[in-house]
Design an enzyme around this catalytic site. Sequence first.
Site, PDB file in Angstrom:
ATOM      1  N   ASN A 153       0.788  -1.233   0.000  1.00  0.00           N
ATOM      2  CA  ASN A 153       0.000   0.000   0.000  1.00  0.00           C
ATOM      3  C   ASN A 153       0.823   1.287   0.000  1.00  0.00           C
ATOM      4  O   ASN A 153       0.343   2.319  -0.457  1.00  0.00           O
ATOM      5  CB  ASN A 153      -1.019  -0.007   1.147  1.00  0.00           C
ATOM      6  N   GLY A 228       2.804  -5.352   7.588  1.00  0.00           N
ATOM      7  CA  GLY A 228       1.842  -6.149   6.840  1.00  0.00           C
ATOM      8  C   GLY A 228       0.721  -6.630   7.732  1.00  0.00           C
ATOM      9  O   GLY A 228       0.370  -5.992   8.728  1.00  0.00           O
ATOM     10  N   SER A 229       0.175  -7.790   7.408  1.00  0.00           N
ATOM     11  CA  SER A 229      -0.989  -8.303   8.125  1.00  0.00           C
ATOM     12  C   SER A 229      -0.586  -8.871   9.483  1.00  0.00           C
ATOM     13  O   SER A 229       0.501  -9.428   9.638  1.00  0.00           O
ATOM     14  CB  SER A 229      -1.676  -9.393   7.309  1.00  0.00           C
ATOM     15  N   GLU A 248       4.848  -3.720  12.379  1.00  0.00           N
ATOM     16  CA  GLU A 248       3.871  -2.640  12.172  1.00  0.00           C
ATOM     17  C   GLU A 248       2.733  -3.283  11.401  1.00  0.00           C
ATOM     18  O   GLU A 248       2.848  -3.550  10.220  1.00  0.00           O
ATOM     19  CB  GLU A 248       4.520  -1.478  11.417  1.00  0.00           C
ATOM     20  N   LEU A 249       1.637  -3.538  12.131  1.00  0.00           N
ATOM     21  CA  LEU A 249       0.584  -4.394  11.581  1.00  0.00           C
ATOM     22  C   LEU A 249      -0.704  -3.611  11.350  1.00  0.00           C
ATOM     23  O   LEU A 249      -0.673  -2.415  11.139  1.00  0.00           O
ATOM     24  CB  LEU A 249       0.381  -5.590  12.518  1.00  0.00           C
ATOM     25  N   CYS A 282      -3.483   0.968   7.063  1.00  0.00           N
ATOM     26  CA  CYS A 282      -3.720   0.322   8.360  1.00  0.00           C
ATOM     27  C   CYS A 282      -4.272   1.276   9.405  1.00  0.00           C
ATOM     28  O   CYS A 282      -4.809   0.827  10.420  1.00  0.00           O
ATOM     29  CB  CYS A 282      -2.464  -0.377   8.853  1.00  0.00           C
TER      30      CYS A 282
END
Length: 476
Positions: A153, A228-229, A248-249, A282
């Site tokens: 993203n 990411g996820s 960093e989710l 996010c």
Amino acid sequence: MPRDYLIFVGGKFVKTSISHEVKAAYDGRLVGAAYLATVKEMEEAANAAVSAFRKTGRMPPYERSDVLEKISAGIENRMEEIVGILSAEAGKPVKAARQELQRSVFTFRYAAEEARRITGEIIPLDAHVSGKGHACFVKRFPIGPVFGITPFNFPMNLVAHKVAPAIAAGNPIVIKPASKTPLTALILAEIVAESGWPEGGFSVVPAPPELAEKAAADDRYNMLTFTGSPKTGWRLKKIAGKKRVTLELGGNAGVIVDDSADLEDAAARIAAGGFGYAGQTCISVQRIFVHEKVYDRFRKKFLGMVKVLKIGDPLDESTDVGPLITEVEANRVRDWVDEAVNSGAKLLCGGSMEKGSLMEPTVLENCSPEMKVNCHEIFGPVVTLTPFNDMEKAIEMVNDSEYGLQAGIFTRDLNFAFMAWERLSVGGVNVGNVPTFRVDHMPYGGVKLSGLGREGIKYAIEEMTELKNMVIKLPL
């Protein structure tokens, strides 16, 4: 004619045996031909990073700063070229892509300044009798080779948030970019190659997930930094071994609008924060809690602003909402909306898919907490509206989540702002703005399922360095 983008390993651009077409998220056209790393290239990247650390770890701050300044200038000089590639591969509206590139220029430039500000301290030890006649010198040292995994993203700026502090600290870094958006990172490799950073100190290796997981477990790397996820991030932490890990989710960010807020300003900011880049951020606004005294007025203003957002081709300068990254993701988001409506939620606007992976900005109300559109990260252009009548209850509703990245509050009540700052279980609270607000040098990260550690250049440098003491017995 789309060009070839070679992967960058150990200071060399190489073509592998696995070709990888990168297609535009909007219309499926070919953006560029890339390649995937094999076991051979992943091994070379790790070995090159280990070897390069002998040089990068000894580079003085002014040299690291100069490298970062050159990278920042290199991005700036190729701005419009990169904007076009980024917008096409990620499906990001071009005006948002341009903003991302401008942020990346700042991220590297600010890192150049921070490289010169990595300081230490001297601690007198005679606070205790046994420390009499001793002094402790404390200094930060680079942690060593870093392996970074980045999402689709923000294919330049989230790469920058790993590469810039690594270079500032003196660490080699290997980046595995998202398979959907590797081209921007490979252009960055071309810029870094001309910056004076030691050969092998930076590699970009688009790779299959199984090879990325193998690298995450590789003891040659002293740190894993992942964006990411949550599902993938926490799994990688389990296999990372003894290395340091930052994650960093995701999140399902909440925003509170109380009855003292400027409703016009709040509605405008929340519309932008909920539907920018089709909600694929996010910290995108997902859950909106509005005081019942102003709920109807806010809803009217907000829906009016949402309905005029322009959906379409991301390369059109007037587009506000572009496509989701794939049709699969668009179908998932629509299924969650349909599921909510079938369970009693009210559809106020949107809810339909347009051409390909385009989806209308969607607003729901009467959503219960257990609906997927509330309790999971939707990562699409969907928000939920919920009234409240008690400020403490609003904080509880924001906290009723497995996630805790950032939250936003619109209020003129300073007491409430401080109470929310204290009680919200998140990594950051934005007062007078949406949770989507971020400036690149502030500390950034979450709690609960949303992550571990902090990014933001100074704070990432702290994650990427080790404190080391030297105690000296002084002459009496």
